[in-house]
Scaffold this active site. Sequence first.
Site, PDB file in Angstrom:
ATOM      1  CE  LYS A 276      14.135  35.283  38.413  1.00  0.00           C
ATOM      2  NZ  LYS A 276      14.693  35.688  37.126  1.00  0.00           N
TER       3      LYS A 276
ATOM      4  CB  SER B 227      16.428  33.041  42.166  1.00  0.00           C
ATOM      5  OG  SER B 227      16.478  33.368  43.534  1.00  0.00           O
TER       6      SER B 227
ATOM      7  CE1 TYR C 153      12.919  37.749  40.914  1.00  0.00           C
ATOM      8  CE2 TYR C 153      13.458  36.588  42.945  1.00  0.00           C
ATOM      9  CZ  TYR C 153      13.822  37.044  41.695  1.00  0.00           C
ATOM     10  OH  TYR C 153      15.078  36.777  41.209  1.00  0.00           O
TER      11      TYR C 153
HETATM   12  P1  NAD Z   1      19.093  44.024  37.447  1.00  0.00           P
HETATM   13  O1  NAD Z   1      17.797  44.664  37.744  1.00  0.00           O
HETATM   14  O2  NAD Z   1      20.341  44.769  37.738  1.00  0.00           O
HETATM   15  O3  NAD Z   1      19.142  43.563  35.915  1.00  0.00           O
HETATM   16  C1  NAD Z   1      17.990  43.185  35.207  1.00  0.00           C
HETATM   17  C2  NAD Z   1      18.014  43.932  33.882  1.00  0.00           C
HETATM   18  O4  NAD Z   1      16.867  43.545  33.112  1.00  0.00           O
HETATM   19  C3  NAD Z   1      17.958  45.439  34.053  1.00  0.00           C
HETATM   20  O5  NAD Z   1      18.955  46.048  33.268  1.00  0.00           O
HETATM   21  C4  NAD Z   1      16.560  45.821  33.551  1.00  0.00           C
HETATM   22  O6  NAD Z   1      16.537  47.099  32.977  1.00  0.00           O
HETATM   23  C5  NAD Z   1      16.291  44.713  32.548  1.00  0.00           C
HETATM   24  N1  NAD Z   1      14.883  44.394  32.318  1.00  0.00           N
HETATM   25  C6  NAD Z   1      13.937  44.108  33.246  1.00  0.00           C
HETATM   26  N2  NAD Z   1      12.767  43.860  32.642  1.00  0.00           N
HETATM   27  C7  NAD Z   1      12.966  43.989  31.307  1.00  0.00           C
HETATM   28  C8  NAD Z   1      12.146  43.846  30.177  1.00  0.00           C
HETATM   29  N3  NAD Z   1      10.851  43.567  30.279  1.00  0.00           N
HETATM   30  N4  NAD Z   1      12.686  44.042  28.955  1.00  0.00           N
HETATM   31  C9  NAD Z   1      14.001  44.356  28.825  1.00  0.00           C
HETATM   32  N5  NAD Z   1      14.821  44.507  29.868  1.00  0.00           N
HETATM   33  C10 NAD Z   1      14.311  44.313  31.101  1.00  0.00           C
HETATM   34  O7  NAD Z   1      19.101  42.608  38.219  1.00  0.00           O
HETATM   35  P2  NAD Z   1      20.293  41.565  38.407  1.00  0.00           P
HETATM   36  O8  NAD Z   1      20.607  41.513  39.839  1.00  0.00           O
HETATM   37  O9  NAD Z   1      21.353  41.795  37.413  1.00  0.00           O
HETATM   38  O10 NAD Z   1      19.493  40.231  38.058  1.00  0.00           O
HETATM   39  C11 NAD Z   1      19.538  39.627  36.782  1.00  0.00           C
HETATM   40  C12 NAD Z   1      18.663  38.387  36.789  1.00  0.00           C
HETATM   41  O11 NAD Z   1      19.116  37.502  37.791  1.00  0.00           O
HETATM   42  C13 NAD Z   1      17.189  38.672  37.116  1.00  0.00           C
HETATM   43  O12 NAD Z   1      16.392  37.825  36.315  1.00  0.00           O
HETATM   44  C14 NAD Z   1      17.075  38.295  38.576  1.00  0.00           C
HETATM   45  O13 NAD Z   1      15.769  37.876  38.908  1.00  0.00           O
HETATM   46  C15 NAD Z   1      18.051  37.143  38.658  1.00  0.00           C
HETATM   47  N6  NAD Z   1      18.586  36.941  40.027  1.00  0.00           N
HETATM   48  C16 NAD Z   1      19.160  37.979  40.683  1.00  0.00           C
HETATM   49  C17 NAD Z   1      19.637  37.800  41.983  1.00  0.00           C
HETATM   50  C18 NAD Z   1      20.215  38.950  42.770  1.00  0.00           C
HETATM   51  O14 NAD Z   1      20.235  38.861  44.005  1.00  0.00           O
HETATM   52  N7  NAD Z   1      20.728  39.999  42.142  1.00  0.00           N
HETATM   53  C19 NAD Z   1      19.546  36.544  42.580  1.00  0.00           C
HETATM   54  C20 NAD Z   1      18.966  35.495  41.862  1.00  0.00           C
HETATM   55  C21 NAD Z   1      18.492  35.709  40.572  1.00  0.00           C
HETATM   56  C1  WQD Z   2      20.553  38.768  53.076  1.00  0.00           C
HETATM   57  C2  WQD Z   2      20.574  38.720  54.604  1.00  0.00           C
HETATM   58  C3  WQD Z   2      18.541  39.507  55.596  1.00  0.00           C
HETATM   59  C4  WQD Z   2      18.983  43.664  54.240  1.00  0.00           C
HETATM   60  C5  WQD Z   2      17.075  38.001  48.250  1.00  0.00           C
HETATM   61  C6  WQD Z   2      15.895  37.411  47.513  1.00  0.00           C
HETATM   62  C7  WQD Z   2      16.329  36.215  46.713  1.00  0.00           C
HETATM   63  C8  WQD Z   2      17.513  36.565  45.800  1.00  0.00           C
HETATM   64  C9  WQD Z   2      18.604  37.258  46.541  1.00  0.00           C
HETATM   65  C10 WQD Z   2      16.757  37.153  43.628  1.00  0.00           C
HETATM   66  C11 WQD Z   2      19.266  38.221  55.212  1.00  0.00           C
HETATM   67  C12 WQD Z   2      19.698  40.416  55.956  1.00  0.00           C
HETATM   68  C13 WQD Z   2      19.185  42.319  54.473  1.00  0.00           C
HETATM   69  C14 WQD Z   2      19.033  44.568  55.323  1.00  0.00           C
HETATM   70  C15 WQD Z   2      19.504  42.718  56.792  1.00  0.00           C
HETATM   71  N1  WQD Z   2      17.133  37.484  44.766  1.00  0.00           N
HETATM   72  N2  WQD Z   2      19.441  41.853  55.725  1.00  0.00           N
HETATM   73  N3  WQD Z   2      19.299  44.056  56.557  1.00  0.00           N
HETATM   74  O1  WQD Z   2      16.869  37.752  51.379  1.00  0.00           O
HETATM   75  O2  WQD Z   2      18.842  36.168  51.077  1.00  0.00           O
HETATM   76  O3  WQD Z   2      17.625  37.012  49.111  1.00  0.00           O
HETATM   77  O4  WQD Z   2      18.074  38.354  47.285  1.00  0.00           O
HETATM   78  O5  WQD Z   2      16.476  36.069  43.214  1.00  0.00           O
HETATM   79  O6  WQD Z   2      15.222  35.819  45.983  1.00  0.00           O
HETATM   80  O7  WQD Z   2      14.913  37.006  48.455  1.00  0.00           O
HETATM   81  O8  WQD Z   2      19.065  38.553  50.353  1.00  0.00           O
HETATM   82  O9  WQD Z   2      20.441  40.569  50.598  1.00  0.00           O
HETATM   83  O10 WQD Z   2      17.961  40.731  51.045  1.00  0.00           O
HETATM   84  O11 WQD Z   2      19.408  39.500  52.644  1.00  0.00           O
HETATM   85  O12 WQD Z   2      19.719  42.318  57.925  1.00  0.00           O
HETATM   86  O13 WQD Z   2      18.837  45.782  55.168  1.00  0.00           O
HETATM   87  O14 WQD Z   2      20.746  40.057  55.105  1.00  0.00           O
HETATM   88  O15 WQD Z   2      17.658  39.361  56.666  1.00  0.00           O
HETATM   89  O16 WQD Z   2      19.605  37.487  56.364  1.00  0.00           O
HETATM   90  P1  WQD Z   2      18.040  37.333  50.596  1.00  0.00           P
HETATM   91  P2  WQD Z   2      19.215  39.940  51.115  1.00  0.00           P
END
Ligand code: NAD
Ligand code: WQD
Length: 338
Positions: free
Chosen positions: A153, A125, A149
């Site tokens: 990562k 991330s 969190y």
């Molecule tokens: P999500 O929660 O939709 O998907 C994660 C999946 O992993 C879920 O289906 C959950 O049930 C499963 N899971 C969690 N813990 C588990 C475990 N111990 N054993 C088996 N299954 C498990 O999230 P997402 O948005 O699809 O994110 C996927 C990956 O990408 C995550 O690792 C997240 O940290 C990373 N990521 C997400 C974002 C984002 O903003 N969505 C941004 C950066 C990184």
């Molecule tokens: C985006 C923008 C908020 C909600 C997070 C995690 C990051 C990654 C992605 C996993 C910001 C604003 C948001 C709301 C708002 N996840 N906002 N009102 O914070 O960039 O990143 O998700 O790895 O680790 O920190 O994403 O979608 O929460 O926010 O004004 O109700 O929207 O302040 O500017 P962020 P976000």
Amino acid sequence: MKTVLVTGGAGFIGSHTCVELLNEGYDLVVVDNLCNSDACALDRVQEISGRTLDFVRADIRDSAALNDIFSRYSINAVVHFAGLKAVGESVAEPLKYFDNNVNGTVVLLQAMQRHEVFNIVFSSSATVYGDPASLPIKEDFPLAAVNPYGRTKLIIEQILFDLGKSDSRWQSVLLRYFNPVGAHPSGLIGEDPNDIPNNLMPFIAQVAIGRLQELSIYGGDYATPDGTGVRDYIHVVDLAKGHLAALSHIVQTPGTVAYNLGTGQGYSVLEMVKAFAAAADKPVPYKIVARRPGDAAQCYADPALAAEKLGWRAELGLERMMEDTWRWQSQNPQGYRQ
Ligand code: NAD
Ligand code: WQD
């Protein structure tokens, strides 16, 4: 690289990646404990692709279950999405995050090593850059965790770097996602948070559909053109395709490498609200409130390295992100829970 184990494949990014992998001809085994997803997503993945996959409901911390999977299938590579991702929850319950994300990954890597599977694509991330000193963010910027969190990562990235140094058979691609949004154009799969969304895009979508009353915009006084926070939103289908590029690349590149998956283009919260309201043809009521602690003013990627080395770049613009999110949300007002 024919058979891929996808951990967390029922989730938001995992389900979209499964579609692209199936379309590309990979055979898939998905392991997911469904703690933040619904098995229905995998039915829809199969409907969209017209292909089947094997699903095992298990926790990645369950070593016996993983051994069984690696014994039964001839796995060539793992795409590792499984993890918890709520920043606020990780601050309140850090041990839950270290156990699920870090310990879960260690158990997975041990099973891989035991079965001599050394190829992994990991969901990292942009959070690993902490609060960057300058923009756009390049992969060689200093890394810092600003919450538990993010620390999970960072630790997992470091584990994969250490593994690569310990044994040249390990090949890891760390994909640092920026802000994934959007949904598959079929409207069949999308983001379906369990509780009130923490992230901007699902919050806006739920306001537009009437499940939530009003968006709170966290801060209107940032040093950005309109005062609201700027992020690099990337369409989840583009992101999913980044995993295809990483899998093809992994066979040619030993060791551990990290790539940004972003568009390189930042949009403000107000720009997002406006673009969504236009795509949905619905107003998105909002009010500007105090800043959210820990938020950076701006964050966007330099995506050049992924373009150069993986031959991947994001193709879908803001309009498609909004249209596809709205199609998913309007066709599935309650998400997968109909
Ligand atoms: P999500 O929660 O939709 O998907 C994660 C999946 O992993 C879920 O289906 C959950 O049930 C499963 N899971 C969690 N813990 C588990 C475990 N111990 N054993 C088996 N299954 C498990 O999230 P997402 O948005 O699809 O994110 C996927 C990956 O990408 C995550 O690792 C997240 O940290 C990373 N990521 C997400 C974002 C984002 O903003 N969505 C941004 C950066 C990184
Ligand atoms: C985006 C923008 C908020 C909600 C997070 C995690 C990051 C990654 C992605 C996993 C910001 C604003 C948001 C709301 C708002 N996840 N906002 N009102 O914070 O960039 O990143 O998700 O790895 O680790 O920190 O994403 O979608 O929460 O926010 O004004 O109700 O929207 O302040 O500017 P962020 P976000």
